[in-house]
Write an enzyme that holds these catalytic residues in place. Sequence first.
Site, PDB file in Angstrom:
ATOM      1  N   ASP A 195       0.825  -1.201   0.000  1.00 25.59           N
ATOM      2  CA  ASP A 195       0.000   0.000   0.000  1.00 25.59           C
ATOM      3  C   ASP A 195       0.869   1.265   0.000  1.00 25.59           C
ATOM      4  OD1 ASP A 195      -2.553   1.068  -0.019  1.00 25.59           O
ATOM      5  OD2 ASP A 195      -3.228  -0.204   1.638  1.00 25.59           O
ATOM      6  N   ASP A 250     -10.087   3.020  -3.929  1.00 22.90           N
ATOM      7  CA  ASP A 250     -10.788   1.808  -3.479  1.00 22.90           C
ATOM      8  C   ASP A 250     -12.172   1.696  -4.123  1.00 22.90           C
ATOM      9  OD1 ASP A 250      -8.556   1.480  -1.996  1.00 22.90           O
ATOM     10  OD2 ASP A 250      -9.567   1.384  -0.054  1.00 22.90           O
TER      11      ASP A 250
HETATM   12  C1  GLA Z   1      -6.015   0.775   0.994  1.00 18.32           C
HETATM   13  C2  GLA Z   1      -6.111  -0.251  -0.129  1.00 18.32           C
HETATM   14  C3  GLA Z   1      -7.175  -1.269   0.199  1.00 18.32           C
HETATM   15  C4  GLA Z   1      -6.871  -1.952   1.529  1.00 18.32           C
HETATM   16  C5  GLA Z   1      -6.738  -0.882   2.613  1.00 18.32           C
HETATM   17  C6  GLA Z   1      -6.239  -1.427   3.933  1.00 18.32           C
HETATM   18  O1  GLA Z   1      -7.161   1.544   1.080  1.00 18.32           O
HETATM   19  O2  GLA Z   1      -6.400   0.402  -1.321  1.00 18.32           O
HETATM   20  O3  GLA Z   1      -7.265  -2.251  -0.831  1.00 18.32           O
HETATM   21  O4  GLA Z   1      -5.696  -2.704   1.438  1.00 18.32           O
HETATM   22  O5  GLA Z   1      -5.802   0.138   2.230  1.00 18.32           O
HETATM   23  O6  GLA Z   1      -6.187  -0.407   4.881  1.00 18.32           O
END
Ligand code: GLA
Length: 552
Positions: A195, A250
């Site tokens: 991430d 996301d």
């Molecule tokens: C980010 C990523 C997600 C997930 C979250 C975990 O938002 O894009 O896919 O892994 O972090 O906190």
Amino acid sequence: MSRFRPLELSRAGQRRKIVKKICLIVAVVLCALLSFTAFVPFRELSLHTRRPSLGPQSPVPAVHALDDGLALTPPMGWYPWNIFGEEPQNEKLIKEIVDALVSSGLKDAGYAFVGPDEGICFYRQPDGRLTTNLARYPSGLRGLGDYIHKKGLKYALYTDAGTRTCSTAMPGTKDHEFEDMRQFSEWRADYIKIDWCNTEGQDIVKTYTTLHDAQHAAGRPVVHSLCSWGDGYPWRWAAGVGHLWRTTTDICAPGQADWARAIRIAWANEKLSAFAGPGHWNDPDMMIAGMPGMSETQDRTFFSFWCLMAAPLIAGNDLRSMSEATKKTLTNLEAIAINQDPLGIQGKVIWADGTISLWGGKPLFDGSQAILVFNQGRHEAKKQIEWPEIGLDAAASCYVQNVWTQETSGPLTGGVTVSVAPDGVAMLRVSAKNDFPLPPIIVADSYLVSLRSTGSAPQKLSGAITITNKGSAELPLWKVGEGLPAWLSVAVTKTGKSQTFTSTVCTAGLKKGLYHAVVRADNTEPVSGKPMSALYYDVDLEVTKDVRGQLK
Ligand code: GLA
């Protein structure tokens, strides 16, 4: 008197010239702006409140092919974030999902990578090393990896490129890149999602390059999944350091699908089709098919998009309580065949009229092609697709396989007519032949051979794993890579579509201790002649006493 007044005319002409010039400049600026926004499609989708600002950019390095043979078709698997968020991720849950992956038939359809996303699975010790959170993962993260490998699945883990993960509950890899990647390798991870939270001031290209170098230094082949949600335009450079990169923010908040956002993401991701190919994929995020908020039609449409765009197929629903309809959608081999096609071309929009869109540009390994007609309107739509719209001769005579109804029609000349429900798609494979072979879909009975020698007399011990192709063709024999340790040899034998790898160890002369090797094998898809993703598995040997004799 002359009808023309030359002086005035030349002034008017000059004025026209100036106006033309201004128009040209405005047009050029507009075009530049438009093409820039086309390459930052995620901007309008930016809902990520934790997104850090970008640090200074280093020059874009030359893209080089990774020689690990990993992810030559889009990775398939399951990750917990979309449905669960951080809680309740723990060993019991992940093991239940692993079991469901196997019993539901998803494993047999090619889904392989599975493991925890962000949930508190490790801490950093005072000496700087990562250690499992044993309260949540009592078998340790290595124990979980072994469980997953024994089931014939691949182990996925999660971390962050910054100081902490997004929730700040777990340490990030910043300034610990090499030791952390070594630890992930000791846990036997096959896939690491990294991430981009809490990375204030970090250079994104340098950071992910360091992580790539650290993975190589750790020595275990690993699929590197970059997760910067499109920040830093990873499609421009990440093929040199990883296998897939998130292109957008996301896809949903944990627990609830967001259909409208998913469709916006599909439209943003399709613009990046030129950047995807074998071993380097645009990742429009984990799937929402089967999540609360999705209808059966929307599930099929969503899955069709991810298949046509050669997106990683990482399921995000609760596999333990999946409906039969969701299972049928996620395991549709005709759709998966389009996603796992060995040419690895990402499909894109051909035309859109605001309600109906035609997607294609996806030639497949056997000379056929995949297309999709999407209906964003409120009513059922009937549409005639003319062959020239998909690059075929109007007079061509073609067979058409409907991926969702499983019907085949043809030979058809001129084109094909489809009826599409609101939010629905017609997904078709169009071929000159009345034959729709499936490309390789590889399934293993296990990825871990564990052997144990007793006594001090030399022994030969063997363990076998079986690899099956669920695709149409019998594959050539897998070629085992060189460089195995002297105590290990591997023989491959074939029975129809299954091949057995027999790993034989000879313990002569070995000292008491634990031995480990990773076996690599390579193969070629016989119809297209394209290389297949390399196959890797682990061999563990425990020698309980020093053994007499010399290695033969
Ligand atoms: C980010 C990523 C997600 C997930 C979250 C975990 O938002 O894009 O896919 O892994 O972090 O906190």
